[in-house]
Every structure is written in structure tokens, then in C-alpha cells.
Write an enzyme that holds these catalytic residues in place. Structure first.
Site, PDB file in Angstrom:
ATOM      1  CG  PHE A 176     -51.112 -18.840  33.616  1.00 51.20           C
ATOM      2  CD1 PHE A 176     -52.249 -19.230  34.319  1.00 51.20           C
ATOM      3  CD2 PHE A 176     -49.998 -18.452  34.343  1.00 51.20           C
ATOM      4  CE1 PHE A 176     -52.277 -19.218  35.699  1.00 51.20           C
ATOM      5  CE2 PHE A 176     -50.010 -18.442  35.723  1.00 51.20           C
ATOM      6  CZ  PHE A 176     -51.161 -18.826  36.411  1.00 51.20           C
ATOM      7  CE  LYS A 177     -50.023 -15.643  37.802  1.00 48.14           C
ATOM      8  NZ  LYS A 177     -49.127 -15.171  38.867  1.00 48.14           N
ATOM      9  CG  ASP A 178     -51.592 -11.978  29.366  1.00 43.43           C
ATOM     10  OD1 ASP A 178     -51.519 -11.111  30.246  1.00 43.43           O
ATOM     11  OD2 ASP A 178     -50.663 -12.228  28.575  1.00 43.43           O
TER      12      ASP A 178
END
Length: 486
Positions: free
Chosen positions: A112-114
């Protein structure tokens, strides 16, 4: 829109200043001086937007047009999401037994950090090109932040990134996603310590004002406000996907279950709630349960050493973003937050004031999950849906399976009915493809995409940091040497 430190000892900054900062000089974290409030008409209008559209609307509230013109902001966000594999960028899977899973992992590194880092990388590049400036990015990672940060800036001539990973605490794939990136501006260090231990040299370098200014030091951890800002969109998108209708009064409530480690994502949820989004929040953690104990008992204290769990990216004992949540709930009382955080810094033990604990427990529910709980949720989800969860997503699914019935508890959004169950959305921070060992532990068959399998045959590069070394001094030397080549 200006940004101030949670500890009140730093002058206000604009978005550009907050973007290029790590910790504030007084040790605090930057937050918007004012949180925008959204009315019902705005929520209805936004309800038809796609995920990138929501990111654009939210960012425009926090980034003034005189800093980034609206058309430029839109282009930057489109560019950020251009490498995502799913046409919608994020995707909601509606599974059996009311389990709604919001897949936030369709970016390059399957995490999700993308989402937030791809946008933050574009914002950085925009300002750096305008000012012909160079920055040094310093990042500590518990698993996924490092690779997402690297992908967001790899190959850029005006940025060098230094990433510290905890050797042996990441999965093989997480580590390979960092060490196989062979670029002149990427510098990976494999430290023989846990996630909290690698934060210490990073804090030391940021606290050295002269060093930080000389090398234009900045962070892409969730200390960086830009990451929190983009993540607010997760909650609006989840709400609009799961709310039955926006034609009722009051608006329906949706419960959002958030796997929580350092606390950046749940902080974004608290801000979304503050903006007027009718959501109930549940912070779910693994056996490193400091946030759960804080919500339940007001006990913000370390409990021995970090425990290695299947949900390795959440193996954190000092979730620094709790400071932002407490600041928000205290009514922006910087003096109180400064006192509390300095006390915690010395003793690693803090009992929240009764009033602040009450506000926290009204804002958040919480739950902790053992490795056995994680494995059980992964098995059940597969048996019922033929759907593989990563161990972090399984922490949220465990909560769902153990709490099948829920009523509206938040005082601001209460529907005043003890018989009204509300829809629930579980955030899924990573793909199961990154956690083969956990999938095997659950007795399931891993499904590994070819691009992840290919990592094992690629060249790797990293610098070891051994116990007994002065890690901060090693970093100073390497950063200085790299700067000679600018």
C-alpha cells in the site's frame, strides 16, 4: 494552509517546507494548522469519483494552488499512478460473510505504501526541478516502506536515498525488492537490529541541525506529512464503496479496520474522521500491541523487546505517529504533547491523561492478533473464498471474523439504534505474494507473480551494519562521500 509541529517549537511552514522535512527541529511531527471540514454536499459530489480523483481533491485542500497549480497537481498524480497494475488503482473485493477487502497493493512493490510514495516522489521531483536542488533521503523500514521509497525516486539525479532495513526481520522478497535495485542514487544498508533500533541513528542524524542542513536531509517514512495526506483517500474511497446510500440523515456509518504498525495509516483515518467522514476506526495490531494497550488502557509503554511475527511490517514497539493522533485529539495542545512525548522518550512508559485517553477510546477501537489468529484468518478466507490474504491483511480479517456484528459507537455519528449493524471494510496493505512463508504456514499454496520470482536470480547490493558499530557515524561517512559526487 500552513503546517506546524505537534510540539509547538518550530515556526509554521508551507507544504513545500513540510514535504522536505523529516522530524520537526523540536522533535515533533508536522501537521496542518487547520483540518478542513467537509459538508454533506461535498461528500455526495466526491462519492462518484475514482480513487485518483479523490486523491486530487484531497491534495488540493492541503497544497495551495500558488505552490502547485491545479492542472500540474492533477498531472503529477496521474503520473504517480501510471505504473499501477489495476485499472482502478485500488480495488474492493466483496467476499463471503460480509468481508470487504480493500486491496491497496496494486503498485510496483505490491504494498500500500506505493500509493502515497509514488505521489510524494512526484511532488519532490516537481519542486527539485524548479529550484535545481539536491536532497538526501534517509529511510528506515520494517519491510515495505524501503522498497516503495526506492521505487518512487530510483534513477533521479537530484535525489540520493539511503535505506536501513532490519536484517532477518523482513521477508526474503521484501529484502530483495530493495537490494536488487542497482542505481547510483540508491544506497541500502542491512542492519543487524530490529525496526525500532534502526530508527535511532536516523533520529540522531535528523536531530543534528548542521548535518541535516548541509546535506538537505529529509525522510520518506510516514513522519513525512505528504504520505499521511495521500493516505486519507483510502478512507474516503472505502466509505463510498461500502456505504449503502448517501441519501439518509444522518449519513450512514462505515467501520474501517486498519492493520497498524507505525500508525501512519490510522492517523490518516483519524484525519478523515475529523474532516467529517462518518467512519468508525479499528486499529488492529499483531503481538506488538502498544497501540492496542494505549486505546484500551491509556498505557503507551514498551513491553519488552519487539516480537517477530508473521505480520513483520507491523513489528514495531514505538509507533511514532501516535503523537499526531494525540495532538489531534488534544485540540492541538502542543504544550501537552511536548510534555508527554519527552516523558515517553526518557522512560519509554507513559500513562495518558484521563481526558485524552477517553477521547482516544471514543475515536478508535482496537484489537490484537497472534500468529495463530493470523494463520486461522488466512485459512478461513481461502476456504470460503479461494482468496489469499497477506498476514497483515489477515490481522484485519481476524477482527472481522471474531466480531461479526457491530453497531455505531462513535458519538459524533451515532445512529441511535442498538439494532443497526453497519458495513465494514478491511484495509489490505500488501499482497500475499510477498509472504510465501506465512502462506505455507497456513497450509496454503503461494501464488507468486513472475516479476517477484525473478528477484531471486538478480544481482544484489547492500552494506552491512553490524552490532557494535556506530551506525550513525557510518551513515554520516557514506552520505558525505556520496555528496562529493553531486
Amino acid at each position: 494552509m500552513e503546517y506546524i509541529s505537534t510540539r509547538g517549537g518550530t515556526r509554521a511552514m508551507d507544504f513545500e517546507g513540510a514535504l522536505f522535512s523529516g522530524y520537526a527541529p523540536d522533535g515533533g511531527l508536522f501537521m496542518p494548522q487547520n483540518i478542513p471540514s467537509l459538508d454533506r454536499d461535498t461528500l455526495r459530489r466526491w462519492s462518484s469519483l475514482c480513487y485518483p480523483g479523490l486523491v486530487k481533491e484531497l491534495c488540493s485542500l492541503f497544497i495551495p494552488a500558488n505552490l502547485v497549480p491545479r492542472n500540474t497537481l492533477s498531472d503529477l498524480i496521474d503520473r504517480a499512478f501510471s505504473r499501477f497494475r489495476h485499472k482502478d488503482v485500488v480495488h474492493l473485493s466483496r467476499l463471503k460473510d460480509g468481508l470487504n477487502v480493500l486491496e491497496l497493493w496494486h503498485g510496483v512493490t505490491y504494498a500500500f505504501k506505493d500509493l502515497s510514495l509514488s505521489c510524494t516522489g512526484q511532488f519532490l521531483q516537481y519542486f527539485l526541478e524548479k529550484k535545481q536542488k539536491h536532497v538526501t533521503i534517509l529511510v528506515g523500514t520494517s519491510g515495505d516502506t524501503g522498497s516503495s521509497a526506492i521505487e518512487s525516486v530510483r534513477g533521479q539525479k537530484n535525489m540520493d536515498i539511503f535505506v536501513l532495513l532490519p536484517k532477518g526481520f523482513c521477508t526474503e522478497i521484501q529484502e530483495l525488492q530493495m537490494t536488487t535495485v542497482i542505481e547510483d542514487n540508491v544506497h541500502v544498508f542491512a542492519a543487524h537490529g530490529n525496526s525500532d533500533e534502526i530508527d535511532e541513528p536516523i533520529k540522531e542524524l535528523f536531530a543534528d541541525d548542521d548535518f541535516a542542513r548541509k546535506y538537505n536531509l529529509m525522510s520518506l517514512n510516514s513522519v513525512n506529512w505528504s504520505r499521511i495526506m495521500v493516505q486519507i483517500a483510502h478512507y474516503f474511497y472505502a466509505y463510498f464503496q461500502c456505504a449503502p446510500s448517501l441519501d439518509t440523515t444522518p449519513l450512514p456509518v462505515v467501520e474501517i479496520v486498519v492493520p497498524t504498525g507505525g500508525g501512519g495509516n490510522i492517523t490518516a483515518g483519524c484525519i478523515a474522521q475529523k474532516m467529517g467522514l462518518p467512519i468508525q476506526l479499528v486499529a488492529v495490531v499483531n503481538s506488538n500491541d502498544i497501540i492496542h494497550r494505549t486505546v484500551q488502557h491509556g498505557d503507551f509503554s514498551l513491553a519488552g523487546s519487539v516480537k517477530a511475527t508473521l505480520a513483520s511490517a507491523m513489528d514495531i514497539q514505538e509507533p511514532y505517529n501516535v503523537e499526531r493522533i494525540l495532538w489531534l485529539l488534544s485540540g492541538s495542545d502542543s504544550r501537552l504533547i511536548k510534555t508527554l512525548m519527552e516523558r515517553f522518550s526518557v522512560s519509554k512508559s507513559l500513562k495518558l491523561p484521563e481526558n485524552l485517553h477517553r477521547k482516544l477510546s471514543e475515536t478508535l477501537q482496537s484489537c490484537s492478533a497472534s500468529d495463530e489468529d493470523i494463520v486461522g484468518a488466512m485459512r478461513r478466507c481461502w476456504e470460503e473464498n479461494q482468496y489469499l490474504l497477506c498476514p497483515h491483511s489477515a490481522v484485519a480479517a481476524h477482527y472481522h471474523y471474531s466480531k461479526p456484528y457491530r453497531t455505531c459507537l462513535h458519538p459524533k455519528f451515532s445512529c441511535f439504534s442498538s439494532f443497526c449493524s453497519i458495513p465494514r471494510c478491511c484495509l489490505a496493505p500488501a499482497s500475499a505474494a510477498k509472504f510465501k512463508d506465512a502462506v505455507l504456514r497456513a497450509g496454503l499454496v503461494p501464488q507468486i507473480p513472475p516479476e517477484i520470482t525473478a528477484l531471486t536470480a538478480m544481482e544484489t547490493r547492500s552494506t552491512p551494519l553490524e552490532r557494535g558499530q556506530d551506525w550513525a557515524q557510518v551513515l554520516r561517512g557514506r552520505i558525505g562521500a556520496v555528496a562529493q559526487q553531486w
